[in-house]
Design an enzyme around this catalytic site. Sequence first.
Site, PDB file in Angstrom:
ATOM      1  N   GLU A 176       0.798  -1.228   0.000  1.00  0.00           N
ATOM      2  CA  GLU A 176       0.000   0.000   0.000  1.00  0.00           C
ATOM      3  C   GLU A 176       0.833   1.281   0.000  1.00  0.00           C
ATOM      4  OE1 GLU A 176      -2.994  -0.104   3.029  1.00  0.00           O
ATOM      5  OE2 GLU A 176      -3.947  -1.878   2.202  1.00  0.00           O
ATOM      6  N   GLU A 363      -5.315  -8.577   0.813  1.00  0.00           N
ATOM      7  CA  GLU A 363      -5.944  -8.194   2.080  1.00  0.00           C
ATOM      8  C   GLU A 363      -7.408  -7.902   1.831  1.00  0.00           C
ATOM      9  OE1 GLU A 363      -4.351  -4.973   4.433  1.00  0.00           O
ATOM     10  OE2 GLU A 363      -2.292  -5.579   3.982  1.00  0.00           O
TER      11      GLU A 363
HETATM   12  C1  FCB Z   1      -4.308  -2.061   5.541  1.00  0.00           C
HETATM   13  C2  FCB Z   1      -2.924  -2.425   6.025  1.00  0.00           C
HETATM   14  C3  FCB Z   1      -2.903  -3.533   7.025  1.00  0.00           C
HETATM   15  C4  FCB Z   1      -4.062  -3.428   8.002  1.00  0.00           C
HETATM   16  C5  FCB Z   1      -5.372  -3.251   7.274  1.00  0.00           C
HETATM   17  C6  FCB Z   1      -6.580  -3.178   8.165  1.00  0.00           C
HETATM   18  O1  FCB Z   1      -4.320  -0.742   5.089  1.00  0.00           O
HETATM   19  O2  FCB Z   1      -2.110  -2.812   4.940  1.00  0.00           O
HETATM   20  O3  FCB Z   1      -1.661  -3.526   7.661  1.00  0.00           O
HETATM   21  O4  FCB Z   1      -3.816  -2.457   8.922  1.00  0.00           O
HETATM   22  O5  FCB Z   1      -5.320  -2.108   6.488  1.00  0.00           O
END
Ligand code: FCB
Length: 458
Positions: A176, A363
């Site tokens: 990210e 994620e």
């Molecule tokens: C993302 C992050 C991860 C976690 C999630 C909820 O932005 O990459 O580390 O904190 O959010």
Amino acid sequence: MTGPDDLAAQLDPGRFPRDFVWGAATSAYQVEGGFDAGGRGVSIWDTFARQPGTTVHGDTGDIACDHYRNWREDVALMRDLGLGGYRLSVSWPRLQPGGRGALNPVGVAFYRELLGTLADSGIRPLVTLYHWELPQPLEDAGGWPSRDTASRFAEFAGLAVEALGDLAADWITVNEPWCQAFLGYESGKHAPGRRSLPDAVAAAHHLLLAHGLAVRAIRGASPRARVGIADLLTDVVAASSDEADLAATARYDANSNRLFLDPVLGRGYPDCVHELYDRRGLAASVVAGDEEVIGAPIDFLGVNHYQRVLVHADPADGHLGAVGVPAEPATTSLGWSVTPDALRSVLVRVSREYSPVPIYITENGASYPDYVDPTGQVRDVERVSYLASYLAAAAEAIEAGVDLRGYFHWSLLDNFEWGEGYRSRFGLVYVDYGTQRRIPKASAAWYRDFISRHRRRA
Ligand code: FCB
């Protein structure tokens, strides 16, 4: 009508390809603890979280889930879940304490043992090299707004893959870049807590350059490596068909998505990004040839997805002239809402609008106020519904032609949620921080059952 709970019971695992990877994700600073063990150096998060007012309750990652000591138990939990993959990150300051020079042998030994045990357990690791732990000396030398940081990262990436590449084939360069650049250097909500838009824009460019340089370094260190990036993709939707809202939405999308997707997928910065940022630090940062480096071919795209936002024009906003609000009322903690169709939408968009590369959802997940009930269980029925509905959306994307290869739920464990500290719980497994006891939640049982039904069909 099918409600979310029916969906959890009825979701057909046969909608996913046979070799689909079922995984869960964590990152080093959020779970490891052991902040001063084995010669680990100091990162920007160690420094930031110690400053008053930066995190809820003043929480830090000093101990976190103490995964540095409890990792065997955590791998056993993954085995019980039947996970085929585990996304973890290596801590830069644990492996290279000062951000330059030889690797720390204690750090290398830690990750070699962990990766070796994952391999013995049949769990394929997906290793992130940068999940926001910039060694503090590199921040002191200018941090991500400084071009040299990209070279330091590429050197680290090459050394890390030389040391660990026999135990892991799949690598993510940067997690990210949006969050690191804009939360870290524009709003100051994340480490290192600086507040300057031109610094954030320069940081974004250097994070992308770091990615491109690292792709080369990783391939040089391990020819069998498969390399990608984990990009946060937000589904950005105009609040109305008003011209001002549509223009605001395009700017919001340029900042959230296209600033990263276009150059990484080989198109260079698009006009909308030049318009927004050339005079705010971008033109001054880009050197001839950078866009070719950033656009080096990758083997997969990691998609981190959490939110759909509705955007309307707001002249009072000095950065984008736009404001985004959650598309639905918040039903999870942190003010985020549940909009599974947004996942389908971002996956289909990337695959239709850009040259196709295999995609992993690296994620996706939700925070709920989970607790241990009087019977000793954690019945996170909301997360079961969330998981089933997002997996159904992922299946729809596959049915629409998206080359989706795996799903890594955020997160395996409750952990240190950055500025939100320990109050925010994203895990399939509950962590009682005072005792470090792990309690698999109802969602873990559901996921285990779903994975095993998928395996039986395959
Ligand atoms: C993302 C992050 C991860 C976690 C999630 C909820 O932005 O990459 O580390 O904190 O959010």
